[in-house]
Design a protein around this motif. Sequence first.
Motif, PDB file in Angstrom:
ATOM      1  N   UNK A  13       0.811  -1.221   0.000  1.00 38.44           N
ATOM      2  CA  UNK A  13       0.000   0.000   0.000  1.00 38.44           C
ATOM      3  C   UNK A  13       0.840   1.264   0.000  1.00 38.44           C
ATOM      4  N   UNK A  14       2.093   1.167   0.422  1.00 39.19           N
ATOM      5  CA  UNK A  14       2.959   2.348   0.423  1.00 39.19           C
ATOM      6  C   UNK A  14       3.150   2.899  -0.990  1.00 39.19           C
ATOM      7  N   UNK A  15       2.959   2.054  -1.998  1.00 42.07           N
ATOM      8  CA  UNK A  15       3.116   2.491  -3.389  1.00 42.07           C
ATOM      9  C   UNK A  15       2.038   3.480  -3.800  1.00 42.07           C
ATOM     10  N   UNK A  16       0.978   3.604  -2.995  1.00 39.14           N
ATOM     11  CA  UNK A  16      -0.119   4.515  -3.318  1.00 39.14           C
ATOM     12  C   UNK A  16      -0.100   5.779  -2.465  1.00 39.14           C
ATOM     13  N   UNK A  17       0.948   5.969  -1.666  1.00 41.09           N
ATOM     14  CA  UNK A  17       1.017   7.122  -0.763  1.00 41.09           C
ATOM     15  C   UNK A  17       0.960   8.459  -1.492  1.00 41.09           C
ATOM     16  N   UNK A  18       1.330   8.485  -2.756  1.00 36.99           N
ATOM     17  CA  UNK A  18       1.331   9.748  -3.503  1.00 36.99           C
ATOM     18  C   UNK A  18      -0.071  10.339  -3.610  1.00 36.99           C
ATOM     19  N   UNK A  19      -1.096   9.516  -3.444  1.00 33.51           N
ATOM     20  CA  UNK A  19      -2.474   9.998  -3.545  1.00 33.51           C
ATOM     21  C   UNK A  19      -2.943  10.731  -2.289  1.00 33.51           C
ATOM     22  N   UNK A  20      -2.279  10.508  -1.154  1.00 36.31           N
ATOM     23  CA  UNK A  20      -2.742  11.046   0.113  1.00 36.31           C
ATOM     24  C   UNK A  20      -2.760  12.572   0.125  1.00 36.31           C
ATOM     25  N   UNK A  21      -3.797  13.129   0.770  1.00 39.48           N
ATOM     26  CA  UNK A  21      -3.918  14.580   0.860  1.00 39.48           C
ATOM     27  C   UNK A  21      -5.011  15.108  -0.051  1.00 39.48           C
ATOM     28  N   UNK A  22      -5.049  16.426  -0.180  1.00 42.68           N
ATOM     29  CA  UNK A  22      -6.074  17.088  -0.992  1.00 42.68           C
ATOM     30  C   UNK A  22      -5.472  17.625  -2.284  1.00 42.68           C
ATOM     31  N   UNK A  23      -6.073  17.259  -3.399  1.00 45.97           N
ATOM     32  CA  UNK A  23      -5.598  17.662  -4.721  1.00 45.97           C
ATOM     33  C   UNK A  23      -6.689  18.388  -5.499  1.00 45.97           C
ATOM     34  N   UNK A  24      -6.256  19.327  -6.322  1.00 42.35           N
ATOM     35  CA  UNK A  24      -7.125  19.944  -7.316  1.00 42.35           C
ATOM     36  C   UNK A  24      -6.671  19.403  -8.665  1.00 42.35           C
ATOM     37  N   UNK A  25      -7.556  18.725  -9.345  1.00 44.53           N
ATOM     38  CA  UNK A  25      -7.221  18.106 -10.625  1.00 44.53           C
ATOM     39  C   UNK A  25      -7.948  18.834 -11.761  1.00 44.53           C
ATOM     40  N   UNK A  26      -7.185  19.371 -12.678  1.00 40.64           N
ATOM     41  CA  UNK A  26      -7.758  20.054 -13.839  1.00 40.64           C
ATOM     42  C   UNK A  26      -7.923  19.049 -14.974  1.00 40.64           C
ATOM     43  N   UNK A  27      -9.141  18.916 -15.433  1.00 41.50           N
ATOM     44  CA  UNK A  27      -9.471  17.965 -16.485  1.00 41.50           C
ATOM     45  C   UNK A  27      -9.457  18.665 -17.840  1.00 41.50           C
ATOM     46  N   UNK A  28      -8.565  18.212 -18.700  1.00 38.63           N
ATOM     47  CA  UNK A  28      -8.530  18.700 -20.084  1.00 38.63           C
ATOM     48  C   UNK A  28      -9.282  17.691 -20.944  1.00 38.63           C
ATOM     49  N   UNK A  59       3.691   9.978 -11.549  1.00 41.50           N
ATOM     50  CA  UNK A  59       4.104  10.949 -10.536  1.00 41.50           C
ATOM     51  C   UNK A  59       5.143  11.882 -11.142  1.00 41.50           C
ATOM     52  N   UNK A  60       4.879  13.197 -11.063  1.00 42.27           N
ATOM     53  CA  UNK A  60       5.823  14.182 -11.587  1.00 42.27           C
ATOM     54  C   UNK A  60       6.673  14.797 -10.479  1.00 42.27           C
ATOM     55  N   UNK A  61       6.109  14.930  -9.282  1.00 43.35           N
ATOM     56  CA  UNK A  61       6.856  15.420  -8.125  1.00 43.35           C
ATOM     57  C   UNK A  61       6.101  14.988  -6.881  1.00 43.35           C
ATOM     58  N   UNK A  62       6.580  15.407  -5.717  1.00 43.86           N
ATOM     59  CA  UNK A  62       5.969  14.974  -4.461  1.00 43.86           C
ATOM     60  C   UNK A  62       4.495  15.354  -4.366  1.00 43.86           C
ATOM     61  N   UNK A  63       4.125  16.495  -4.882  1.00 40.40           N
ATOM     62  CA  UNK A  63       2.754  16.979  -4.785  1.00 40.40           C
ATOM     63  C   UNK A  63       2.096  17.182  -6.146  1.00 40.40           C
TER      64      UNK A  63
END
Length: 220
Positions: free
Chosen positions: A74-89, A192-196
């Motif tokens: 499950x550690x492989x999915x840690x990048x998803x944790x937190x709040x994100x704003x995703x812009x849909x093109x 993943x492009x960077x930490x956030x």
Amino acid sequence: MRESRRNAAQQGRAARGPRARWALAATGAALVVLVPGAVAAVADTGGGRTDGGRAAGARRPPGHGTKLPAPPQMRALDFMLGSYKCMDTPPGGGEQIENYITTKRDIGGHYLDSAMVTPDLVVGRRVFGWNPVDRRFMSEYHDDWGVQGNSYSEGWKNGHLIFTGTVKLVKKPSPTGNAEGVEVNVKDDMVILSRNHYTNTQTTSVPGGISVQHFYDCRK
């Protein structure tokens, strides 16, 4: 999927009233119902008691279950944790759509729970976990349109985390609990492009028919 939702939102804005929702809905994965009693019965192959020898009627206090650690995968999915704003093109460009995703650990880290909101359009939920028997990641999705689906991933390969599966889309939600829909194939390709910062290229395909691709740029 998102293109049809965009059209619905634009029609609603023009009417200056509640935004109509005339779209095929979002990606993700379906609900799974577990029956703990059945699982316990299967596990008790020796014919012994499954209550740990406790007297009839005795119960453990809430929150005192087995302290089984979360799968290390499950550690492989840690990048998803937190709040994100995703812009849909959407396909062909045009006005971007804002999506908000907040992800947290659930059940002691055994799962990730993502709350997903497209303002004035749809509210959804997506759960990610690790299937120890099939040795792959699973994803379940459902939303307030009634859309449900499931997808799976073999894990990270060459910098890509790809989930593939099927989704039952709802063409037009209805308070009656009855609606028309279609089952489609879905593919999420995450990088993943960077930490956030990560991206998700999402492809929705009608079997034997058209294929639509959306690009999500997600930043904290």
